[in-house]
Design a protein around this motif. Structure first.
Motif, PDB file in Angstrom:
ATOM      1  N   ALA A  67       0.838  -1.198   0.000  1.00  0.00           N
ATOM      2  CA  ALA A  67       0.000   0.000   0.000  1.00  0.00           C
ATOM      3  C   ALA A  67       0.874   1.251   0.000  1.00  0.00           C
ATOM      4  O   ALA A  67       0.600   2.227  -0.719  1.00  0.00           O
ATOM      5  CB  ALA A  67      -0.932  -0.010   1.218  1.00  0.00           C
ATOM      6  N   ALA A  68       1.944   1.217   0.789  1.00  0.00           N
ATOM      7  CA  ALA A  68       2.862   2.358   0.816  1.00  0.00           C
ATOM      8  C   ALA A  68       3.537   2.527  -0.543  1.00  0.00           C
ATOM      9  O   ALA A  68       3.719   3.651  -1.023  1.00  0.00           O
ATOM     10  CB  ALA A  68       3.896   2.167   1.928  1.00  0.00           C
ATOM     11  N   ALA A  69       3.911   1.400  -1.164  1.00  0.00           N
ATOM     12  CA  ALA A  69       4.553   1.463  -2.486  1.00  0.00           C
ATOM     13  C   ALA A  69       3.608   2.101  -3.498  1.00  0.00           C
ATOM     14  O   ALA A  69       4.022   2.912  -4.326  1.00  0.00           O
ATOM     15  CB  ALA A  69       4.969   0.068  -2.943  1.00  0.00           C
ATOM     16  N   ARG A  70       2.329   1.737  -3.416  1.00  0.00           N
ATOM     17  CA  ARG A  70       1.356   2.281  -4.363  1.00  0.00           C
ATOM     18  C   ARG A  70       1.231   3.794  -4.179  1.00  0.00           C
ATOM     19  O   ARG A  70       1.279   4.556  -5.134  1.00  0.00           O
ATOM     20  CB  ARG A  70       0.009   1.596  -4.183  1.00  0.00           C
ATOM     21  N   ARG A  71       1.105   4.215  -2.919  1.00  0.00           N
ATOM     22  CA  ARG A  71       1.022   5.663  -2.668  1.00  0.00           C
ATOM     23  C   ARG A  71       2.306   6.359  -3.128  1.00  0.00           C
ATOM     24  O   ARG A  71       2.271   7.410  -3.763  1.00  0.00           O
ATOM     25  CB  ARG A  71       0.798   5.925  -1.178  1.00  0.00           C
ATOM     26  N   ALA A  72       3.438   5.769  -2.769  1.00  0.00           N
ATOM     27  CA  ALA A  72       4.716   6.433  -3.039  1.00  0.00           C
ATOM     28  C   ALA A  72       4.985   6.529  -4.535  1.00  0.00           C
ATOM     29  O   ALA A  72       5.411   7.576  -5.032  1.00  0.00           O
ATOM     30  CB  ALA A  72       5.846   5.678  -2.341  1.00  0.00           C
ATOM     31  N   LEU A  73       4.747   5.433  -5.265  1.00  0.00           N
ATOM     32  CA  LEU A  73       5.016   5.477  -6.707  1.00  0.00           C
ATOM     33  C   LEU A  73       4.022   6.376  -7.422  1.00  0.00           C
ATOM     34  O   LEU A  73       4.352   7.006  -8.428  1.00  0.00           O
ATOM     35  CB  LEU A  73       5.015   4.078  -7.318  1.00  0.00           C
ATOM     36  N   GLY A  74       2.802   6.443  -6.873  1.00  0.00           N
ATOM     37  CA  GLY A  74       1.829   7.340  -7.481  1.00  0.00           C
ATOM     38  C   GLY A  74       2.207   8.802  -7.292  1.00  0.00           C
ATOM     39  O   GLY A  74       2.003   9.620  -8.181  1.00  0.00           O
ATOM     40  N   ALA A  75       2.771   9.113  -6.137  1.00  0.00           N
ATOM     41  CA  ALA A  75       3.060  10.509  -5.807  1.00  0.00           C
ATOM     42  C   ALA A  75       4.428  10.966  -6.298  1.00  0.00           C
ATOM     43  O   ALA A  75       4.709  12.163  -6.332  1.00  0.00           O
ATOM     44  CB  ALA A  75       2.981  10.699  -4.293  1.00  0.00           C
ATOM     45  N   ALA A  76       5.290  10.036  -6.676  1.00  0.00           N
ATOM     46  CA  ALA A  76       6.675  10.413  -6.994  1.00  0.00           C
ATOM     47  C   ALA A  76       6.735  11.283  -8.236  1.00  0.00           C
ATOM     48  O   ALA A  76       6.031  11.029  -9.217  1.00  0.00           O
ATOM     49  CB  ALA A  76       7.519   9.155  -7.193  1.00  0.00           C
ATOM     50  N   PRO A  77       7.566  12.314  -8.219  1.00  0.00           N
ATOM     51  CA  PRO A  77       7.779  13.101  -9.443  1.00  0.00           C
ATOM     52  C   PRO A  77       8.573  12.267 -10.450  1.00  0.00           C
ATOM     53  O   PRO A  77       9.268  11.328 -10.070  1.00  0.00           O
ATOM     54  CB  PRO A  77       8.612  14.283  -8.952  1.00  0.00           C
ATOM     55  N   ASN A  78       8.465  12.618 -11.734  1.00  0.00           N
ATOM     56  CA  ASN A  78       9.185  11.856 -12.753  1.00  0.00           C
ATOM     57  C   ASN A  78      10.676  11.787 -12.484  1.00  0.00           C
ATOM     58  O   ASN A  78      11.320  10.775 -12.745  1.00  0.00           O
ATOM     59  CB  ASN A  78       8.946  12.462 -14.138  1.00  0.00           C
ATOM     60  N   GLU A  79      11.224  12.867 -11.955  1.00  0.00           N
ATOM     61  CA  GLU A  79      12.680  12.870 -11.783  1.00  0.00           C
ATOM     62  C   GLU A  79      13.148  11.785 -10.818  1.00  0.00           C
ATOM     63  O   GLU A  79      14.322  11.432 -10.805  1.00  0.00           O
ATOM     64  CB  GLU A  79      13.210  14.244 -11.372  1.00  0.00           C
ATOM     65  N   ALA A  80      12.232  11.238 -10.019  1.00  0.00           N
ATOM     66  CA  ALA A  80      12.623  10.150  -9.120  1.00  0.00           C
ATOM     67  C   ALA A  80      13.139   8.945  -9.896  1.00  0.00           C
ATOM     68  O   ALA A  80      13.908   8.150  -9.375  1.00  0.00           O
ATOM     69  CB  ALA A  80      11.433   9.731  -8.254  1.00  0.00           C
ATOM     70  N   PHE A  81      12.723   8.820 -11.165  1.00  0.00           N
ATOM     71  CA  PHE A  81      13.140   7.671 -11.973  1.00  0.00           C
ATOM     72  C   PHE A  81      14.364   7.998 -12.814  1.00  0.00           C
ATOM     73  O   PHE A  81      14.778   7.218 -13.657  1.00  0.00           O
ATOM     74  CB  PHE A  81      11.978   7.184 -12.834  1.00  0.00           C
ATOM     75  N   GLY A  82      14.925   9.157 -12.592  1.00  0.00           N
ATOM     76  CA  GLY A  82      16.160   9.547 -13.254  1.00  0.00           C
ATOM     77  C   GLY A  82      17.344   9.252 -12.352  1.00  0.00           C
ATOM     78  O   GLY A  82      17.241   8.439 -11.440  1.00  0.00           O
ATOM     79  N   PRO A  83      18.482   9.890 -12.606  1.00  0.00           N
ATOM     80  CA  PRO A  83      19.658   9.616 -11.792  1.00  0.00           C
ATOM     81  C   PRO A  83      19.426  10.038 -10.348  1.00  0.00           C
ATOM     82  O   PRO A  83      18.753  11.030 -10.082  1.00  0.00           O
ATOM     83  CB  PRO A  83      20.753  10.470 -12.439  1.00  0.00           C
ATOM     84  N   GLY A  84      19.974   9.289  -9.418  1.00  0.00           N
ATOM     85  CA  GLY A  84      19.685   9.511  -8.014  1.00  0.00           C
ATOM     86  C   GLY A  84      20.641  10.476  -7.340  1.00  0.00           C
ATOM     87  O   GLY A  84      21.757  10.690  -7.781  1.00  0.00           O
ATOM     88  N   ASP A  85      20.170  11.072  -6.268  1.00  0.00           N
ATOM     89  CA  ASP A  85      21.007  11.873  -5.384  1.00  0.00           C
ATOM     90  C   ASP A  85      21.803  10.903  -4.514  1.00  0.00           C
ATOM     91  O   ASP A  85      21.221  10.021  -3.891  1.00  0.00           O
ATOM     92  CB  ASP A  85      20.081  12.740  -4.512  1.00  0.00           C
ATOM     93  N   PRO A  86      23.131  11.051  -4.463  1.00  0.00           N
ATOM     94  CA  PRO A  86      23.909  10.084  -3.676  1.00  0.00           C
ATOM     95  C   PRO A  86      23.560  10.114  -2.182  1.00  0.00           C
ATOM     96  O   PRO A  86      23.851   9.156  -1.479  1.00  0.00           O
ATOM     97  CB  PRO A  86      25.366  10.497  -3.917  1.00  0.00           C
ATOM     98  N   ARG A  87      22.955  11.189  -1.712  1.00  0.00           N
ATOM     99  CA  ARG A  87      22.543  11.203  -0.303  1.00  0.00           C
ATOM    100  C   ARG A  87      21.312  10.340  -0.067  1.00  0.00           C
ATOM    101  O   ARG A  87      21.010   9.985   1.061  1.00  0.00           O
ATOM    102  CB  ARG A  87      22.203  12.638   0.122  1.00  0.00           C
ATOM    103  N   GLY A  88      20.589  10.023  -1.139  1.00  0.00           N
ATOM    104  CA  GLY A  88      19.311   9.321  -1.003  1.00  0.00           C
ATOM    105  C   GLY A  88      18.178  10.294  -1.275  1.00  0.00           C
ATOM    106  O   GLY A  88      18.369  11.514  -1.320  1.00  0.00           O
ATOM    107  N   ARG A  89      16.985   9.757  -1.474  1.00  0.00           N
ATOM    108  CA  ARG A  89      15.835  10.590  -1.779  1.00  0.00           C
ATOM    109  C   ARG A  89      15.533  11.546  -0.625  1.00  0.00           C
ATOM    110  O   ARG A  89      15.550  11.157   0.539  1.00  0.00           O
ATOM    111  CB  ARG A  89      14.589   9.741  -2.019  1.00  0.00           C
ATOM    112  N   ILE A  90      15.185  12.763  -0.958  1.00  0.00           N
ATOM    113  CA  ILE A  90      14.873  13.751   0.067  1.00  0.00           C
ATOM    114  C   ILE A  90      13.637  13.337   0.864  1.00  0.00           C
ATOM    115  O   ILE A  90      13.567  13.561   2.075  1.00  0.00           O
ATOM    116  CB  ILE A  90      14.715  15.161  -0.558  1.00  0.00           C
ATOM    117  N   GLU A  91      12.667  12.696   0.192  1.00  0.00           N
ATOM    118  CA  GLU A  91      11.470  12.242   0.921  1.00  0.00           C
ATOM    119  C   GLU A  91      11.867  11.321   2.077  1.00  0.00           C
ATOM    120  O   GLU A  91      11.339  11.431   3.183  1.00  0.00           O
ATOM    121  CB  GLU A  91      10.516  11.482  -0.009  1.00  0.00           C
TER     122      GLU A  91
END
Lengths: 501, 501
Positions: free
Chosen positions: A133-157
C-alpha cells in the motif's frame, strides 16, 4: 525423430539436424539451431554452409529467412561471409570443453530444525500488505525525476521522514542534510573506511595510507571485545586495525580509549551491547563524547535494535549528546527485513562531503523505489505500527524463554536488559562448546558467546549462548524453546556452586 | 509568551522556559525541553535541577512524569543523579558551537532548459502501473524466507527469469548458477576489481597486489579509446591501470591487444560502441575471443543498451561465442530506470566463487523486493512490452533528430548505427568546444566527444556531440532538438570543404 528435423549432412558433410518446431519465429529457430551446432562442434570451423537458396529450399523456408539467419550469425561472429568463398563456419581457436556448472548449495546450509541464530527478524512477519500500500502511494506521488539519476545522499522524501522519525523515536539530532542513505550497516562502514573506493579515499583512513604496509595503515579503531566478527572483517579488509575495549557491568570501558595506542574512533552499540546485552552506562555515554571531543576522535553508534526495548522506553541515542563527534548508524534490517536493503548514517557535518565523495555521484545504491516506499511507510505511521506489533511479539517470545528457563533450567538465566531480538544465557564455566554441540544434536542452530569475541580481547571470557528468539516463525517458536531447554546442562549442585564462585 | 510556558529561572538560576504545549505526551515534551536546554547551553553543566516533586508542582504535572523524565535524561547522559547531590546537568567538555549545515545543492546542478546528456532513459516513461502490479504478484507469491537473509548471488526467481530472457533476447549462454545479481554496472566492476573489499581480494587483480605500489599492481585492463570516464575511474581507484585501444570503422582494434604491455582483460561495448556508435565487426568479435583463449585473458562485455536497435534485430552478445572467457554485464538502468538498482553478471565458471566471496555472504545489496518484482516483470512479458514501447519511442526520437538535421543542418550527420539512447553528431574539425559552449547558451546540457576520450588515447581525435535523445520528456523533445539545431555551426562552403578533407 520428428518430421520437422532436417538432416543437413549431405549438404555440408556433417550430421547436422535442425529442429524447426521450436518456439519463436522460423528465423529465430534456425539461428539458434545453427548457433548451437557451431558451439558444440557439430559444425566444424571452416565448414562451408550451403548457399542460402538451397538451404531455404531444403527446409521449406523463404529465402529471406535463411539469408537473414546467415547475416545474423555473421554479425555475431559464428559465420564468415567472403566474396567468392561463400558462407563458412568461423575459424577460431578450439573451444574449451564446456563444463556444466555444479549446482551450488544455498548460501546458508540446509535449514536446521530450530534456527535460534541471532540477527534476523521474523521473516514471516514482513508487513507485505502495508508495504505494498505504501509502495502504491509512493510510486503514485513520486515526481518523474525520481526515476532519473539519483542523489547520492538518497531521496529527500526518505531523508526527511527519517529525520522526523529518528528525532522523535531515538533522540537523534537529524538534519536531512546530514543523512546519507545506504544499503545497510556494512555499506555504511565501507563508505567510511574503504579507501579503495571512489574519490573519498576512505573518509576515516589515516593520512596517505596507500603506500604503507597494511599493518600500520591509519589509526586503529576501538571496538567492543564482544561484537560481530563481520564488522571487524570489513574494517580489517579496508586496512583498519581494530583494538578491543573491555566490557563490564556498565558496558564498554571507555577509559581504556585513552590508555592504549592512539585510536581514531570507537564503534559502539550503546543502546544494547551486542551481543552481551547491557546498555552503556550514562557516565560512559558522557565519557565517550568527552573523549571524542578532547582527542578529535569519532564515535560510531551502531543502533541496530534501538527500537526494541521491553521494560521501559528506549534510551535515546548517544548521537544526541554531540552530533559533531558521533556517526549514528541504523537500518531496517532488524525492524523490517534485511531484504529491504536500506540503512542510513547521520553524519557530523565535516564528514558529509567525504562520505558523498566515497559514495560517488553516479551510484545511489539503495533502490529508489524502496526509498520512496519506506518514506511513506515512516510518514504514514505504518513503521511505528509495525515496530509496536513486533515489540509485543518479541517481548512475549523473550518472556516465554525466560519462563521456560525458570521452570526447566532455573540455574540458567538470561542476562542483559529486556530488549532486542536476542538473549544471552549465561552458562557454567567451561561448558559452552559442549552445550552448543548438544544444541546442534537437538537440531538447534545458535552460536556461543565465544563466536563473537575479539581475537585480541584480554577481558575474562564468559561462557554463554546467544539465542536469537526473533528468528523462528511464530508457530515454530515453542518447539525451539523446548529443544533448547533439553540441550542445556543439568542444574546439579556442582554447577550451582561453580556459578556462585 | 504562551500560558503553557513555565519559567524555571527562579528554581535553577537559569532563564529556562519550558513549553509543555508541544505534540506528544507530557513526559516526552518535558524530556525534549530539558534536553534542548542542556544542548544549547541554557542549562549549564553542573546546574542543579529542582527536586522532581517541586518541578512537578511548578509545572502542574504528576510527580511520576517528572521523575521519569529525569531518569530518562540520566540514562541518556544529559543529567547525573548522585545520592546526596541531587540531579545535575552532566559535566562535559564544552560543546562545540553548533553549526547549521548549509543546504547543499542537489547532486546535479539546476536542471538545464534542455537536457540532452547521454545515459538516461526517459524518466517519465517508467511503467509505474505495470511495475506495481508485478510487485503485488511477486510479494504475494514470495515465500517467507525471501524476507530473511539473502543469497549473495541474488534471488533464484530473478536469476532464472534473467537466464531465460538473456538467452532469448541477447543470445547469452546464461545458466542461473552463473548469474550474480548486483546493484548496477559499477557495482559489478567493483566486485571484479576492487581488492580491498571482502575475502575475494579483487577477483581480477594481479597476484599479491597489496604490497606493491599502486602503479604496478596487477596487469592493466584494455578499454576503448572512447568510453565512460566513470568506468575508468572505478578501475583506477581499484589500482587497475587502463590502456586505450584504438577505434576504427570496425570498432575496437582488437589486434592492439597483443602488441602493447600484457593486459589481463578488455572492457568492450560490442553491440553499440559507447559513445561513437558502431557495432564491433564480426571478425573482431571472433578475434577478441581468440585473444582471450590464447592468452588466458578475459573479455568484459558491457551490454548497456543492447535491446535498443532500430534498423534490424539486435546482434547477439559476444558472450555466446565463449562463456568461459567473457563476462556479460547488463542492468535495467537504460531499459527501465537507474532508480531500480539492479544489474547482473553472467560469469565464466572459474570466476563465480571469487565474485561471490568478494560480494560476501552477508550482503545481498540489491533490494530483494525489487529483485522479486523484476523477476515477475520479466517472466510475465511486461519487460519485453516496455522495451518494445521504448524502442518505438526512441527510434522516433532518433528519426526526428535525423530529419531536423537533414532540413536545418544538412552538413552535420548522425554517425553510428540506428540504436541506443544517444547519437553522435560529427562536427567540423576544431569546432567541438565552441559548439558545446553555444549549446550551453541555448540552455542545452550535453557533452562533446572529447569528454569521453581516454587521456592516453593515441588515435586521432574527432570533433562531435554526444546527444542523449532519450533524456527529455516526450513533450520537451521537440524544443530540445530545435535549440540544438540553433547551436550547430553554419554549413557554409568552408566548413563543407573542411569536412570533405
Amino acid at each position: 525423430m520428428p518430421e520437422s528435423w532436417v538432416n543437413l549432412a549431405e549438404r555440408i558433410g556433417s550430421d547436422l539436424h535442425v529442429d524447426l518446431s521450436g518456439p519463436g519465429s522460423r528465423r529465430a529457430v534456425l539461428i539458434r539451431a545453427l548457433r548451437d551446432a557451431v558451439r558444440d562442434g557439430r559444425l566444424a570451423p571452416g565448414t562451408r554452409l550451403p548457399p542460402y537458396r538451397s538451404l531455404a529450399a531444403d527446409l521449406g523456408l523463404a529465402r529471406n529467412t535463411v539469408a537473414d539467419a546467415y547475416a545474423e550469425l555473421v554479425a555475431e561472429g559464428w559465420l564468415t561471409a567472403r566474396q567468392g568463398s561463400g558462407t563458412r563456419v568461423a575459424e577460431r581457436a578450439a573451444a574449451p570443453r564446456r563444463s556444466r556448472v555444479p549446482k551450488r548449495a544455498p548460501a546458508r546450509s540446509a535449514a536446521p530444525a530450530h534456527n535460534l541464530r541471532q540477527g534476523q527478524p521474523d521473516a514471516a512477519s514482513f508487513p507485505r500488505t502495508a508495504w505494498l500500500a505504501a509502495a502504491r502511494r509512493a510510486l503514485g506521488a513520486a515526481p518523474n525525476e525520481a526515476f532519473g539519476p539519483g542523489d547520492p545522499r538518497g531521496r529527500i522524501e526518505l531523508r526527511e521522514a527519517l529525520a522526523d522519525y529518528l528525532t522523535r523515536a531515538r533522540g537523534v539530532r537529524a538534519d536531512p542534510e546530514r543523512i546519507v542513505v545506504c544499503s545497510g550497516f556494512a555499506h555504511a562502514l565501507r563508505l567510511l573506511f574503504d579507501g579503495a573506493r571512489g574519490a573519498g579515499g576512505g573518509v576515516l583512513r589515516g593520512p596517505s595510507p596507500s603506500s604503507r604496509p597494511r599493518s600500520s595503515r591509519g589509526y586503529p579503531i576501538a571496538v567492543e571485545s564482544y561484537g560481530l566478527g563481520f564488522h571487524r572483517e570489513i574494517l580489517e579488509s579496508a586496512g583498519v586495525r581494530t583494538v578491543p575495549l573491555g566490557l563490564d557491568e556498565q558496558g564498554a570501558r571507555i577509559e581504556e580509549l585513552g590508555a592504549g595506542p592512539r585510536v581514531r574512533g570507537v564503534l559502539l552499540t550503546p543502546a544494547h551491547q551486542f551481543p552481551t546485552g547491557g546498555p552503556l552506562h550514562p557516565a560512559r555515554r558522557a565519557a565517550v563524547v568527552d573523549w571524542a571531543r578532547t582527542h578529535g576522535g569519532l564515535v560510531l553508534e551502531d543502533d541496530y535494535d534501538g527500537e526494541f526495548r521491553y521494560d521501559r522506553e528506549p534510551v535515546g541515542a548517544v548521537q544526541g549528546l554531540d552530533p559533531e563527534h558521533v556517526v549514528y548508524l541504523g537500518s531496517v534490517s532488524k525492524s523490517l527485513s534485511p531484504a529491504v536493503r536500506i540503512g542510513w548514517m547521520v553524519l557530523p557535518e565535516q564528514l558529509v562531503d567525504g562520505v558523498l565523495a566515497a559514495k560517488g555521484e553516479r551510484e545511489a545504491w539503495a533502490s529508489v523505489l524502496d526509498q520512496l516506499t519506506l518514506a511513506d511507510f515512516l510518514a504514514s505511521g505504518q513503521y511505528d505500527r509495525h515496530v509496536r506489533r513486533m515489540r509485543q511479539r518479541y517481548r512475549s517470545r523473550r518472556d516465554r524463554l525466560v519462563a521456560a528457563l525458570a521452570e526447566r533450567a532455573p540455574h540458567i538465566t538470561a542476562t542483559g536488559i529486556a530488549a532486542g531480538l536476542h538473549a544471552v544465557l549465561r552458562l557454567p564455566r567451561g561448558t559452552e562448546a559442549s552445550v552448543v554441540k548438544a544444541a546442534a544434536w537437538q537440531g538447534i542452530a545458535l552460536d556461543g558467546l565465544s563466536a563473537f569475541r575479539h581475537p585480541g580481547a584480554t577481558m575474562p571470557a564468559t561462557d554463554g549462548l546467544v539465542v536469537g528468539y526473533s528468528t523462528p516463525a511464530e508457530h515454530a517458536y515453542g518447539a525451539a524453546v523446548d529443544a533448547l531447554c533439553r540441550a542445556l546442562p543439568p542444574g546439579d549442585r556442582d554447577h550451582q556452586r561453580e556459578q556462585g564462585k
